[in-house]
Design a protein around this motif. Structure first.
Motif, short mmCIF file in Angstrom:
data_model
loop_
_atom_site.label_atom_id
_atom_site.label_comp_id
_atom_site.label_asym_id
_atom_site.label_seq_id
_atom_site.Cartn_x
_atom_site.Cartn_y
_atom_site.Cartn_z
N ARG A 16 -2.78 3.17 8.80
CA ARG A 16 -1.52 2.43 9.00
C ARG A 16 -1.43 1.26 8.02
O ARG A 16 -0.38 1.01 7.42
N LEU A 17 -2.54 0.56 7.83
CA LEU A 17 -2.56 -0.55 6.88
C LEU A 17 -2.24 -0.05 5.47
O LEU A 17 -1.47 -0.67 4.74
N ARG A 18 -2.85 1.08 5.13
CA ARG A 18 -2.65 1.62 3.79
C ARG A 18 -1.17 1.94 3.56
O ARG A 18 -0.63 1.62 2.52
N GLU A 19 -0.56 2.56 4.58
CA GLU A 19 0.85 2.92 4.46
C GLU A 19 1.74 1.69 4.41
O GLU A 19 2.63 1.58 3.58
N GLU A 20 1.50 0.77 5.32
CA GLU A 20 2.42 -0.36 5.47
C GLU A 20 2.26 -1.42 4.39
O GLU A 20 3.12 -2.27 4.24
N THR A 21 1.13 -1.37 3.67
CA THR A 21 0.98 -2.35 2.58
C THR A 21 1.09 -1.67 1.21
O THR A 21 0.84 -2.31 0.19
N ALA A 22 1.48 -0.39 1.22
CA ALA A 22 1.53 0.35 -0.06
C ALA A 22 2.49 -0.31 -1.04
O ALA A 22 2.19 -0.44 -2.24
N THR A 23 3.64 -0.76 -0.57
CA THR A 23 4.62 -1.39 -1.45
C THR A 23 4.05 -2.69 -2.03
O THR A 23 4.19 -2.97 -3.22
#
Ligand code: HEM
Length: 201
Positions: A16-23
């Motif tokens: 989830r962290l990876r996805e939500e901080t990808a930008t």
């Protein structure tokens, strides 16, 4: 990332962290202009100096808020930055006088874990930078490129134990962990990509 790492994504806080901080990661990677900066010794020294200011601000705060020294101690990298800067010719007084960003306050272990996710993750991409620094300037993890050597042969074990720690976090902590990681990415981007000489007020 290997398929193995991605096999159990559901409910996985690291995923989830990876996805939500990808930008935020993309923005930092884009604005950092690391290849250009490390091309010259002066640019590399300048980048390490900015990183030194950031770590000097955030590491003590993570240590305080996490309150788990056994877990955090092997992940501290301020001393590695100092060693690299000394190798590049800075005196202790010059290192201590490097500018630092505005202090950030972390409210407790959840926010500390979110901040530490960003710093620990930076060792993954940092390996690419370390290899480039080695090729260009002849430095290595022993001298001149200790910071970008990441955690050396401990890297895999430290990253896995960090991800395991994330997955032990209570579900109720997830929003604070993710929000802090995102905020730290942005704080790092603003600090590392600011014009040289900028210091906190
Ligand atoms: C200070 C700057 C940077 C920070 C704070 C940062 C942070 C992170 C974080 C938190 C992760 C973990 C993502 C996950 O959960 O899998 C990560 C992974 C990664 N980063 Fe960065 N990053 C930075 C700069 C860079 C740069 C400049 C590059 C390109 C050279 C890069 C390339 C990567 C790659 C390839 C991964 C995935 C590694 C893997 O899964 O094995 N990063 N980074």
């Amino acid at each position: 990332m290997s398929d193995d790492d991605m096999s159990d994504r559901t409910g996985n806080l690291r995923w989830r962290l990876r996805e939500e901080t990808a930008t935020a990661h993309e923005a930092l990677e884009r604005d950092l202009a690391w290849e250009q900066r490390i091309a010259s010794l002066e640019g590399y020294r300048g980048l390490l100096g900015r990183l030194r200011g950031f770590h000097a601000m955030i590491e003590p705060e993570i240590g305080r808020a996490l309150a788990d020294d056994a877990f955090f101690a092997p992940r501290r990298r301020l001393a590695l930055l100092d060693a690299d800067l000394r190798h590049l010719g800075l005196s202790e007084a010059e290192i201590a006088a490097l500018p630092r960003p505005e202090p950030m306050t972390l409210s407790g272990p959840a926010q500390a874990l979110g901040a530490l996710y960003v710093l620990e993750g930076s060792t993954l991409g940092g390996k690419v930078i370390g290899r480039r620094v080695a090729a260009l300037h002849g430095f290595d993890a022993e001298a001149g490129a200790a910071y970008y050597g990441g955690h050396g042969d401990q890297a895999g074990a430290l990253w896995r134990s960090f991800c395991a720690r994330l997955d032990e976090a209570p579900e109720a902590d997830a929003p604070a962990i993710v929000a802090t990681a995102d905020a730290l990415f942005e704080a790092m981007r603003l600090w590392l990509c600011a014009p040289a000489g900028t210091a906190a007020a």
